[in-house]
Design a protein around this motif. Structure first.
Motif, mmCIF file in Angstrom:
data_model
loop_
_atom_site.group_PDB
_atom_site.id
_atom_site.type_symbol
_atom_site.label_atom_id
_atom_site.label_comp_id
_atom_site.label_asym_id
_atom_site.label_seq_id
_atom_site.Cartn_x
_atom_site.Cartn_y
_atom_site.Cartn_z
ATOM 1 N N LYS B 16 27.526 62.516 13.955
ATOM 2 C CA LYS B 16 26.564 61.519 13.274
ATOM 3 C C LYS B 16 25.293 61.946 12.983
ATOM 4 O O LYS B 16 24.635 61.725 11.795
ATOM 5 N N ASP B 17 24.760 62.829 13.771
ATOM 6 C CA ASP B 17 23.349 63.312 13.274
ATOM 7 C C ASP B 17 23.355 64.054 11.968
ATOM 8 O O ASP B 17 22.495 63.947 11.259
ATOM 9 N N MET B 18 24.530 65.094 11.964
ATOM 10 C CA MET B 18 24.510 65.817 10.849
ATOM 11 C C MET B 18 24.747 64.724 9.495
ATOM 12 O O MET B 18 24.116 65.115 8.591
ATOM 13 N N LYS B 19 25.302 63.941 9.403
ATOM 14 C CA LYS B 19 25.590 62.917 8.605
ATOM 15 C C LYS B 19 24.230 62.333 8.258
ATOM 16 O O LYS B 19 23.840 62.317 7.127
ATOM 17 N N ARG B 20 23.604 61.845 9.438
ATOM 18 C CA ARG B 20 22.134 61.222 9.138
ATOM 19 C C ARG B 20 21.532 62.276 8.386
ATOM 20 O O ARG B 20 20.704 61.959 7.261
ATOM 21 N N GLY B 21 21.393 63.564 8.611
ATOM 22 C CA GLY B 21 20.636 64.588 8.122
ATOM 23 C C GLY B 21 21.018 64.812 6.677
ATOM 24 O O GLY B 21 19.968 65.000 5.738
ATOM 25 N N LEU B 22 22.394 64.519 6.245
ATOM 26 C CA LEU B 22 22.679 64.842 5.009
ATOM 27 C C LEU B 22 22.106 63.749 4.166
ATOM 28 O O LEU B 22 21.719 63.640 2.984
#
Lengths: 218, 218, 218, 218
Positions: B16-22
């Motif tokens: 989830k965090d990674m997607k947010r980051g992207l």
DNA sequence: TATGAATGAGTATTCATTCAT
DNA sequence: TATGAATGAATACTCATTCAT
């Protein structure tokens, strides 16, 4: 001089010009109230008592209107700086007068500052005003600042030095105005105009002192 | 440390965090290219490889995305200033280091400058990010500037004096960056970083000298 | 009786049923607060402590949920009418009791009225609840009204006559409720319940009198 | 009368009016098929052969369109009731004529009934058309019903009594129409118009008889 | 010159539903 | 069973611009 002669000389206020002027007046108000992006052509037209379509007989696009409004503002700025410099008794006074006039024009007319700041977004936005218009506006801005450099030269600064001083003053003024305008200076409980005055005075004194050291007779 | 442990400690980069980051990465690019008003959610979604609707699972609104992007930038700025200050040997060095780090962060990352300038349109456009978000961002900015004032105090300046110095430095940096960024400084054939260096050095020297005059033993 | 037996007999409240019930409770509140069109599945899920997707394990669609909520309401209506009729001493009393119970159920529970009115829009909206569900709901409504006709027959009315009376009462009640509910009756400064009482009393008396004229011995 | 004269008198159907009319026709159909909430501006525009944006040159919002469609319907209703009342020979006839005209207008134009029922959802959905529009529509409805009360007064009823009668008739008509319209009356194999006729006749006779008892000379 | 009408692309946001996990 | 993430279609409405009149 009759209107006919004036017309032949191209200095008349033709009806066409007058209408343009009225539209620009209306546009100024709307741009000031809404910002460039926020202002709609419809709103400008409404304020001018026209239909949106009608504006296209006078200006080729919304950007053209904006450019013209901004130019008027820069011309007024140049006039104010010029007027402030005129009565000053010596170079140092002229330097201070020019710098403070520049600053105060925007401090007194924050809405012109809003207008002007668009110049500082044009670089980012490719579809801004167009290169040609941008350069013309740049020229008006440079002209308004010129008296600062001239005064420095008068005091004795080299041309290069004078230019740098002018840039410094411009930058400091721009920064302080930015802070004051967006109320970020209140966040530091400081007065923009005092800060500017001190800055300009310091710079003028420094320059004068250095010049005296170099050429004591001056 | 295994992922499992990291997870137990809550420090993982969850998917989830990674997607947010992207998404934030994509948003950053779009905001930089278009500005807050100019950037559309659709464009951000497209850049992130998503449907517009999908972004709402990660952020509550376009403004929320913008705020987060801007905050990241301000945090990085603060870190850079902090890191620059740390190894400095004395107050004067610390002052110069902090000021120049602030300036150079934006000189090196002009895109962050674009982002940051939004802060300077809040005054004009009150319905931007909302009061709460605006204040949080303000706080991050203030924190990034704080080391400048702290260094001044260390040198011996009174609190009030230190604050004014900080504002002056901030204003000068902002102004120069504005000019440099919008290529208006090229118009004066000057180098922003040199101007900033000179300004900061002068101010630091002035302050140090005055302090020595007041208290020769220091 | 043990749970195991109950289960074999299909009368248990299985966990599944209980969850359905909790969802329906939540849905009822949301439908009542927002109307059928206004209520979103997300809102229902939220109120039920679920994710929207989870509801699809319990109901096949939003409409299915609505139908079930509405059915519950109609069942309660039927129970109330039945309960009102039971203790009445004679046919005329039963008639009045049934009619007034019907009316008062909706007067007391205006939110059930909102629910029920959807029935009166289904005809217009082709993609409503679906024919099957619609007919089932119709049956529950008819059942709730039946005691009115039964009472009329008991008084001596022919079956046809009794049905017409039932329709009349239904129509009058529906009309008054409509007016009262949408505050249009206040526009005429009248009290819905008094009007209904008078109407029902008149009709009951008329019927009774006519029956006595026909068969004086009754 | 030539078009020129008509134009001078301002009674022309200008092209603008005609286009508005065509849009309203399209809107009427869509609203009838979908309801206020269900109908989308896009659908209306499509039905009218326009782009959604184009409608905004003729109406300020979707709600404005709906309000106008509904108002037209209520005006027609009022005209029909007025026309029916005019030729009636006496008070009792006028009463019956007005009531039946009201009923028959909706029985004959079930689509207007759908439209009108929106009025009966205002209570649940407060953010419908806006208070102002709502009140105007209310007034048109009240005007259409007025002849019923007037006729009752002519027969000799007190003002209060006349109003209650009007409400009763309205309610009964609304209820029957509701049942008939949603085919729920078929479920009872009854004819709405017969039921309404009987109801109105009974009420008129009752009133007349009572008045004769009170004042035999009348 | 000026207008009214029209367009087409654009805006952020919401929705019921699906599906891999 | 339940979720989180995703979708695609939908929503009303605004915009700068065009063009026949």
């Amino acid at each position: 001089m009759t209107a006919a002669i004036a017309h032949r000389q191209g200095r008349t206020r033709t009806p066409k010009d007058m209408k343009r002027g009225l539209i620009l007046d209306a546009a100024r108000q709307v741009f000031l109230a809404e910002g460039l992006d926020g202002a709609s052509l419809r709103a400008i037209a409404l304020a001018a008592g026209y239909t949106p379509a009608a504006l296209y007989f006078h200006f080729e696009s919304k950007e053209a209107i904006y450019a013209e409004v901004l130019q008027e503002s820069l011309v007024k700025l140049g006039q104010r700086v010029g007027a402030a410099v005129a009565p000053a008794s010596c170079g140092a006074e002229r330097l201070k007068a020019a710098a403070m006039a520049f600053f105060e024009f925007y401090a007194d007319n924050p809405r012109d500052l809003d207008l002007g700041f668009y110049l500082f977004r044009g670089g980012m936005r490719p579809k801004g005003l167009g290169r040609e218009r941008d350069e013309a506006l740049n020229a008006w801005l440079a002209a308004a600042l010129q008296p600062i450099a001239s005064a420095a030269i008068e005091i004795g600064a080299a041309e290069e030095e004078a230019k740098l001083l002018m840039v410094d003053v411009f930058a400091h003024a721009a920064g302080l105005l930015l802070l004051a305008h967006t109320r970020r200076i209140r966040m530091f409980e400081a007065s923009a105009i005092e800060l500017m005055t001190r800055y300009v005075t310091d710079r003028a004194n420094q320059l004068q002192k250095r010049m005296r050291d170099v050429d004591p007779e001056a």
